[in-house]
Design a protein around this motif. Structure first.
Motif: not given
Length: 584
Positions: A547-555
């Motif tokens: 569960q990502a958050q705003v601003g995270d960099t994700v693949v």
């Protein structure tokens, strides 16, 4: 949830697909398509039915029964493939002139799977002159023997793997029986039923049956919507032959020619009939039919498919929809209990299941679990751990404490072979079993649960033969910015039908999370940005550790979808995995 390593499918542009975009060429070549002719899904390209062993003899015997106007009993199964197989056989036989056609589906809780002895004895009270199994029978040696004792001939149409011994049936039609030369081994039960009816109609045409009896020769292609549904729902490999069956069925649905039952289920599921895809059959129609067999009686689902009008079908479809809602609630409760069991097993509250803590297989049992939902739970746990998983529930109708298991497997572990290996070394441990490479069912004594769990681990280790279960997710690589478009997503949809063995294109890219919020308790709605290109995305059942958050960099690993909402059409990514990158 295990974060899987991303691996790109091996592919390259090919000359036979030169009119397609290079990315689409790569996608198709990775799936074994090297020429545009292989995307020709006309019915004329179907494999000849006469390749199926015994099919012409079986058709002759069915024709003889129809000529005598015998009582024909179709014996089905309690899943979607069984329901669609039953409906296809019943509709076809009636349209071909059979006047005494009935059906029987075993109650999951009273009779178990297939043509059991108890079911045959119950069927005998209906006084059939001929029994035809659909989507079952190949493993029912004792049941067929009992039918023979009662002078009831049995014709088996099935697709499951055959054991060392075959039932002594009048005829067996099954592409997976010994000596069968049918060049596709992936027909679903409904496909075998449809093929059998094609051969029967051809025989009746040759014999002049239709003219002699003033019967209009039926167009059996009208049944392809039901064939498509059963094929997709049973998650068989969508090889070229199955893709023809599915695409032809989808065309009938989209053109408004689906049977009233399928139209009604799509309506209650709020799916657009005119844009129906294989995924709608797999995730909307199939589960509602399956809910009847899981929680109540699959005859409800069959009656929906046999309905003659939308007015007749809609109340039944609504009942199926309500059963599916109940199934989801039961499944949710069971999944929560399974999570607690797993956390206890791993002694790790953050749900990060490390390699050294994961066994090669997982067996779970709870005396309160519902027998009709254990297959779904096994699938959920299998996805969570990336390990072959068997979930057991009590069989309350057995005279001794027996538990029934539903198995789901992963790439590299043929689960039926694992059960056969256990059975060969421990002949009394498993009461009965059957199934496919990726799914199976079995029964064991409750007292043997722990021993069986240990033997399953042993069998999986033997099958792997020193190899490991790969924590990998295959994708079709990265997408360039210009391909984040509605037109590209539409092209991908048109290349289907996608499904098992012919997977829908999946991609991976690095994004920045510009916006995200939880929908309900488990679905993550996002806006992802790549090189200033922003795109909507949604992650259903997003695990806590993703569960990502705003601003995270994700693949992100994702599929492309076209979302229509309140008159607007937008590109939407369907997320399958999010790996949050630590940039510190």
């Amino acid at each position: 949830m295990v974060i899987k390593k991303i691996k790109h499918r091996e592919s390259s542009p090919v000359a036979g697909l030169k009119d397609f975009h290079p990315k689409i060429q790569s996608i198709l070549s990775a799936r074994g398509i090297n020429d545009v002719a292989e995307l020709d899904y006309r019915l004329a390209n179907l494999i000849s039915p006469t390749q199926l062993l015994n099919i012409e003899f079986a058709a002759e015997k069915i024709f003889e029964s129809i000529q005598r106007q015998d009582s024909i009993l179709i014996v089905g199964d309690f899943d979607c493939d069984g329901a669609t197989s039953s409906a296809v056989m019943i509709k076809a036989l009636r349209s071909l002139g059979a006047k005494k056609v009935n059906y029987l589906v075993p109650d999951r809780f009273a009779f178990g799977y297939g043509l059991s002895v108890k079911l045959v004895e119950h069927a005998a009270t209906l006084e059939p002159d001929l029994m035809i199994t659909v989507d079952n029978g190949i493993a029912n040696i004792d049941g067929v023997a009992r039918a023979n004792d009662l002078n009831i001939p049995v014709i088996i149409t099935d697709h499951h793997l055959a054991g060392d011994e075959l039932p002594d049936a009048l005829a067996i039609v099954n592409p997976n029986q010994p000596r069968d030369s049918f060049s596709s081994k992936h027909l679903a039960g409904v496909g075998v039923a449809f093929y059998t009816m094609l051969v029967l109609r051809n025989l009746m045409r040759q014999k002049g049956w239709f003219q002699q009896n003033d019967i209009e020769e039926p167009n059996l292609a009208a049944l392809l919507d039901i064939v498509a549904l059963g094929t997709v729902a049973d998650v068989v490999v969508l090889d070229n032959n199955n893709r023809i069956l599915v695409e032809q069925g989808l065309k009938r649905i989209r053109s408004g020619h689906a049977c009233p039952g399928i139209q009604a289920i799509l309506q209650v599921a709020k799916r657009d009939i005119n844009k129906c895809q294989a995924s709608d059959l797999g995730f909307a129609v199939g589960p509602r039919l399956n809910a009847a067999g899981r929680l109540d009686d699959m005859s409800i689902g069959i009656e929906c498919l046999l309905a003659n009008s939308i007015e007749q079908a809609l109340p039944i479809a609504s009942r199926l929809d309500n059963l599916n809602r109940s199934r989801r609630e039961i499944e949710g409760d069971m999944l929560e209990q399974a999570k607690l069991d797993l956390e206890s097993y791993f002694s790790q509250a953050d749900n990060e299941f490390k390699d050294e803590k994961r066994p090669l297989s997982m067996c779970l049992f709870d005396p309160n679990w519902h027998q009709g939902v254990i297959g779904i739970l096994a699938s959920r746990v299998k996805d969570r751990l990336n390990r072959p998983t068997i979930v057991f529930a009590r069989d309350d109708d057995s005279e001794q404490p027996i538990i029934k298991g539903s198995a789901r497997s992963v790439k590299g572990v043929h689960i039926r072979d694992a059960l056969a290996l256990i059975d060969s070394h421990n002949p009394k441990l498993i009461e009965k079993f059957g199934g496919h490479a990726m799914a199976a069912g079995l029964s064991i004594k409750q007292k043997d649960f722990q021993v069986f769990a240990e033997r399953l681990n042993w069998a999986v280790e033997k099958i792997l033969a020193g190899n490991s279960i790969s924590d990998e997710v295959l994708t079709d690589g990265h997408l360039d910015n210009e391909l984040f478009s509605l037109s590209f997503a539409a092209q991908l949809k048109q290349l289907g039908p996608w499904g098992q063995g012919f997977p829908e294109p999946t991609f991976d890219n690095v994004f920045k999370v510009a916006n995200c919020r939880l929908l309900g308790e488990a679905h993550l709605k996002l806006v992802l940005v790549k090189d200033e290109v922003a795109v909507d995305a949604i992650y259903f059942r997003c695990p806590e550790n993703q569960q990502a958050q705003v601003g995270d960099t994700v693949v992100a690993v994702y599929k492309m979808d076209i979302n229509e909402f309140r008159g607007e059409t937008n590109l939407q990514l369907m997320i399958e995995q999010l790996e949050i990158i630590d940039e510190g």
